[in-house]
Design a protein around this motif. Structure first.
Motif, PDB file in Angstrom:
ATOM      1  N   UNK A  27       0.810  -1.220   0.000  1.00  0.00           N
ATOM      2  CA  UNK A  27       0.000   0.000   0.000  1.00  0.00           C
ATOM      3  C   UNK A  27       0.839   1.263   0.000  1.00  0.00           C
ATOM      4  N   UNK A  28       0.180   2.405   0.098  1.00  0.00           N
ATOM      5  CA  UNK A  28       0.869   3.666   0.237  1.00  0.00           C
ATOM      6  C   UNK A  28       1.111   4.382  -1.081  1.00  0.00           C
ATOM      7  N   UNK A  29       1.863   5.446  -1.008  1.00  0.00           N
ATOM      8  CA  UNK A  29       2.155   6.287  -2.160  1.00  0.00           C
ATOM      9  C   UNK A  29       3.641   6.521  -2.310  1.00  0.00           C
ATOM     10  N   UNK A  30       4.018   6.875  -3.525  1.00  0.00           N
ATOM     11  CA  UNK A  30       5.349   7.403  -3.785  1.00  0.00           C
ATOM     12  C   UNK A  30       5.178   8.920  -3.889  1.00  0.00           C
ATOM     13  N   UNK A  38       2.118  13.058  -5.738  1.00  0.00           N
ATOM     14  CA  UNK A  38       1.947  11.708  -5.191  1.00  0.00           C
ATOM     15  C   UNK A  38       1.395  10.794  -6.265  1.00  0.00           C
ATOM     16  N   UNK A  39       1.911   9.568  -6.314  1.00  0.00           N
ATOM     17  CA  UNK A  39       1.378   8.530  -7.187  1.00  0.00           C
ATOM     18  C   UNK A  39       1.252   7.259  -6.360  1.00  0.00           C
ATOM     19  N   UNK A  40       0.276   6.404  -6.648  1.00  0.00           N
ATOM     20  CA  UNK A  40       0.131   5.151  -5.896  1.00  0.00           C
ATOM     21  C   UNK A  40       1.367   4.268  -6.074  1.00  0.00           C
ATOM     22  N   UNK A  41       1.789   3.650  -4.977  1.00  0.00           N
ATOM     23  CA  UNK A  41       2.944   2.749  -5.023  1.00  0.00           C
ATOM     24  C   UNK A  41       2.577   1.479  -5.774  1.00  0.00           C
ATOM     25  N   UNK A  42       3.436   1.073  -6.707  1.00  0.00           N
ATOM     26  CA  UNK A  42       3.230  -0.178  -7.431  1.00  0.00           C
ATOM     27  C   UNK A  42       4.004  -1.292  -6.751  1.00  0.00           C
ATOM     28  N   UNK A  43       3.338  -2.400  -6.516  1.00  0.00           N
ATOM     29  CA  UNK A  43       3.969  -3.540  -5.868  1.00  0.00           C
ATOM     30  C   UNK A  43       5.132  -4.046  -6.709  1.00  0.00           C
ATOM     31  N   UNK A  44       6.263  -4.266  -6.077  1.00  0.00           N
ATOM     32  CA  UNK A  44       7.437  -4.800  -6.757  1.00  0.00           C
ATOM     33  C   UNK A  44       8.301  -3.740  -7.425  1.00  0.00           C
TER      34      UNK A  44
END
Length: 62
Positions: A27-30, A38-44
């Motif tokens: 979860x979370x943001x970059x 802010x952009x949504x964090x992508x898994x991996x």
């Protein structure tokens, strides 16, 4: 009669706990440290590998 030891023993312990340091989960943001975008964090995909869509700076994890 034998005495029982009262020492601390050799237990493991030393876990990291929740949300500490790297590997913060999916979860979370970059967040851009330069402009605040802010952009949504992508898994991996680590945030430092993501470039800000507004200014091109490497993002950090929020």
């Amino acid at each position: 009669m034998a005495q029982r030891g009262r020492g601390m023993g050799s237990g493991g312990g030393g876990g990291r706990g929740m949300g500490g340091g790297r590997g913060m989960g999916p979860g979370g943001n970059c967040v851009c440290p330069n402009c605040g975008e802010k952009v949504p964090h992508e898994r991996g995909v680590p945030c430092f590998e993501v470039k800000c869509p507004k200014c091109g700076t490497s993002m950090t994890r929020e």
